[in-house]
Design a protein around this motif. Sequence first.
Motif, PDB file in Angstrom:
ATOM      1  N   LEU A  72     -34.337  27.729  -0.492  1.00 41.18           N
ATOM      2  CA  LEU A  72     -33.487  26.541  -0.578  1.00 41.18           C
ATOM      3  C   LEU A  72     -33.244  26.117  -2.018  1.00 41.18           C
ATOM      4  O   LEU A  72     -32.275  25.399  -2.304  1.00 41.18           O
ATOM      5  CB  LEU A  72     -34.125  25.388   0.208  1.00 41.18           C
ATOM      6  N   GLY A  73     -34.082  26.564  -2.941  1.00 41.53           N
ATOM      7  CA  GLY A  73     -33.904  26.212  -4.340  1.00 41.53           C
ATOM      8  C   GLY A  73     -33.249  27.299  -5.168  1.00 41.53           C
ATOM      9  O   GLY A  73     -33.152  27.183  -6.390  1.00 41.53           O
ATOM     10  N   LYS A  74     -32.809  28.375  -4.546  1.00 41.92           N
ATOM     11  CA  LYS A  74     -32.226  29.507  -5.275  1.00 41.92           C
ATOM     12  C   LYS A  74     -30.693  29.503  -5.171  1.00 41.92           C
ATOM     13  O   LYS A  74     -30.089  30.419  -4.658  1.00 41.92           O
ATOM     14  CB  LYS A  74     -32.798  30.819  -4.730  1.00 41.92           C
ATOM     15  N   GLY A  75     -30.098  28.444  -5.635  1.00 38.65           N
ATOM     16  CA  GLY A  75     -28.634  28.369  -5.653  1.00 38.65           C
ATOM     17  C   GLY A  75     -28.012  28.161  -4.291  1.00 38.65           C
ATOM     18  O   GLY A  75     -26.820  28.456  -4.108  1.00 38.65           O
ATOM     19  N   VAL A  88     -27.719  17.584   0.518  1.00 40.46           N
ATOM     20  CA  VAL A  88     -28.054  17.838   1.930  1.00 40.46           C
ATOM     21  C   VAL A  88     -29.268  18.756   2.046  1.00 40.46           C
ATOM     22  O   VAL A  88     -29.946  18.768   3.074  1.00 40.46           O
ATOM     23  CB  VAL A  88     -26.859  18.431   2.704  1.00 40.46           C
ATOM     24  N   LEU A  89     -29.546  19.520   0.998  1.00 38.70           N
ATOM     25  CA  LEU A  89     -30.711  20.414   1.020  1.00 38.70           C
ATOM     26  C   LEU A  89     -32.017  19.636   0.968  1.00 38.70           C
ATOM     27  O   LEU A  89     -33.079  20.174   1.277  1.00 38.70           O
ATOM     28  CB  LEU A  89     -30.643  21.394  -0.149  1.00 38.70           C
ATOM     29  N   PHE A  90     -31.946  18.362   0.561  1.00 38.80           N
ATOM     30  CA  PHE A  90     -33.157  17.534   0.572  1.00 38.80           C
ATOM     31  C   PHE A  90     -33.694  17.340   1.989  1.00 38.80           C
ATOM     32  O   PHE A  90     -34.882  17.057   2.167  1.00 38.80           O
ATOM     33  CB  PHE A  90     -32.873  16.156  -0.041  1.00 38.80           C
ATOM     34  N   SER A 111     -38.148  23.179  -5.789  1.00 38.97           N
ATOM     35  CA  SER A 111     -36.758  23.341  -5.360  1.00 38.97           C
ATOM     36  C   SER A 111     -36.009  22.010  -5.389  1.00 38.97           C
ATOM     37  O   SER A 111     -34.825  21.952  -5.759  1.00 38.97           O
ATOM     38  CB  SER A 111     -36.718  23.946  -3.948  1.00 38.97           C
ATOM     39  N   ILE A 112     -36.680  20.931  -5.009  1.00 40.99           N
ATOM     40  CA  ILE A 112     -36.061  19.606  -5.063  1.00 40.99           C
ATOM     41  C   ILE A 112     -35.652  19.268  -6.499  1.00 40.99           C
ATOM     42  O   ILE A 112     -34.545  18.774  -6.759  1.00 40.99           O
ATOM     43  CB  ILE A 112     -37.032  18.527  -4.513  1.00 40.99           C
ATOM     44  N   ALA A 116     -31.957  18.570  -7.920  1.00 40.03           N
ATOM     45  CA  ALA A 116     -31.679  17.265  -8.535  1.00 40.03           C
ATOM     46  C   ALA A 116     -31.030  17.422  -9.902  1.00 40.03           C
ATOM     47  O   ALA A 116     -30.223  16.591 -10.323  1.00 40.03           O
ATOM     48  CB  ALA A 116     -32.970  16.463  -8.654  1.00 40.03           C
ATOM     49  N   ALA A 117     -31.358  18.498 -10.591  1.00 42.17           N
ATOM     50  CA  ALA A 117     -30.832  18.711 -11.942  1.00 42.17           C
ATOM     51  C   ALA A 117     -29.324  18.892 -11.956  1.00 42.17           C
ATOM     52  O   ALA A 117     -28.674  18.648 -12.985  1.00 42.17           O
ATOM     53  CB  ALA A 117     -31.513  19.926 -12.577  1.00 42.17           C
ATOM     54  N   ILE A 118     -28.742  19.326 -10.841  1.00 45.93           N
ATOM     55  CA  ILE A 118     -27.285  19.554 -10.811  1.00 45.93           C
ATOM     56  C   ILE A 118     -26.536  18.377 -10.195  1.00 45.93           C
ATOM     57  O   ILE A 118     -25.307  18.366 -10.158  1.00 45.93           O
ATOM     58  CB  ILE A 118     -26.944  20.844 -10.029  1.00 45.93           C
TER      59      ILE A 118
END
Length: 592
Positions: A72-75, A88-90, A111-112, A116-118
Amino acid sequence: MDPLGDELTPIAILIDELKSEDVQLRLNAIHRISTIALALGPERARDELIPFLRENVDDEDDEVLLALAEELGKGMEEFVGGRDYGHVLFIPLEHLAVAEETLVRDKATDSIIKIAAILSPSQLEEYYIPMLKRLSQGEWFSSRTSSASLYASAYPRVSPDTQTELRKLFTTLGGDDTPMVRRAVSKWLGPFAKNLSRDHVISDALPLYRKLSQDDQDSVRLLTVEDLITIAQQLGPAEVGSQLLPQLRSSVTDKSWRVRYMVANHFVELAEAVGPVIVRDEMVTAFVQLLKDNEAEVRTAGAGQIPGFAKLIDNRETILAKIIPCVKDLSTDSSQHVRAALANQLSGLAPLLDKEATIENLLPLFLHLLKDEFPDVRLNIISKLEQVNSVIGNELLSQSLLPAIMELAEDKQWRVRQAIIEYIPLLATQLGRTFFDEQLANLCMSWLGDSVYSIREAATINLKKLTEVFGVEWAKVAIVPKVAAMGSHPNYLYRMTTVLCMTTIGPSLTVEVIRDHVLQVLLTLITDPIPNIRFNVAKSLEVMATTINSTPEGRDISEKRIAPAVDNLRRDVDADVRYFANRAFQKAVAMA
């Protein structure tokens, strides 16, 4: 048209695979989530896939949950509509951040933070901060533990009012009843404090640090050592003296050796953070206390900081009066690990002292440690001699070293012999060709006859490196004739070593040396009665052909001497010999 079929939809396939009893099948399904999201399209991925993952992925196998948290954190945001919908991935990640397994929670929070960085500041305010509050106030300690890692990255990008709220929430977490939560706060207080203004460091971070540094759990207190470094870096020297000295002193004398170990292990960073005045007035005494600690682990950590801290003292008299006596005590420490750590760092003191002080204070310690019964101590000393050599000179150092080198070279443990072989090129560089030729050359050749194959192999590599250090002309006189003489030895292992050695050093030699010296030995051994030697000769000749092909003379040698020799081996009775002979012949012909 659905690329995965009308009846068997991507979600249906995923459901079936995630319900499988086969862990590997479930893992494969997780790793294909981005493919499934692409097939569904952004809207269906948001409306169907993400809610499904939140509601249905409650796997008993932590490996599956870990894989999901990572995927979920890989783009993944690009498959749900881009950064505008990344939040929505949160939904599934918040669920994973409460998992029982620490690795799953850590990967989920990683991953969160990436997602969040983007996101825009408004998205953070609308989606990230409410999630952070829920986690911070969650019923289970795992939820509150995960939340501690999420404050630092978001804090600089939210409004001042929200920042005030975050500081209060983080402080509340620091008073949690559960030690695991307080540990997490201790771990993340430093990164959080880096984002605070100086005033808020004093008003919020400093009181929280003081509270945690006095926690009844040493697992909490030991993590505050790095917080102390970060906070000290945020404040000026005067404020460090007035605000942090009591905590610094109490950490050095903490009743738990684990806390004292952390102080010792980070002592140079700590000294750099508090400034030169406190180093002079407080830190020297504290460091001496750690070097004399009752626990070997603390003394080991302190020994690793000696040269780095000595540089910060910047006073040779203080080093001689305060640090050197401790160093002398550590050189006879009852723990071999303390002595090994000291041996690895001791040479770093030499550049800080003049030649006379080094000879008087350090050289006796070197000689003592070179006789240590623990091999790692002796090897650590030898591997770090360059700094000492630059201070006291080759002649004195070489005279002192020779007995220890000889003893290590004949150690009954073959791994010790192998380790000293690996340091010989370094010693050769440091001590010079004259010393090597007089004292170490015969020793290096003797290793070629060692009973252990790994030693013989290391010895050949050593000769190649020495050739690179001293040059081909030196090798032609000092190495090649001695290796060639072993080629007629009645013991086949010596003959095999000759072939191995020629193969190894060949690429470092010139065409002339190969032509006049190496080929003569190899072509003699081409008729050896031992098949292993014959096929190794073929392999060696292949290397020689490759090495000399860059010149017309080399290509001529390949055609007239190497190709005919290996051509004869192509009809050998042994299949392995024929195989390698064919390879060598093709290389020699190609080179010609």
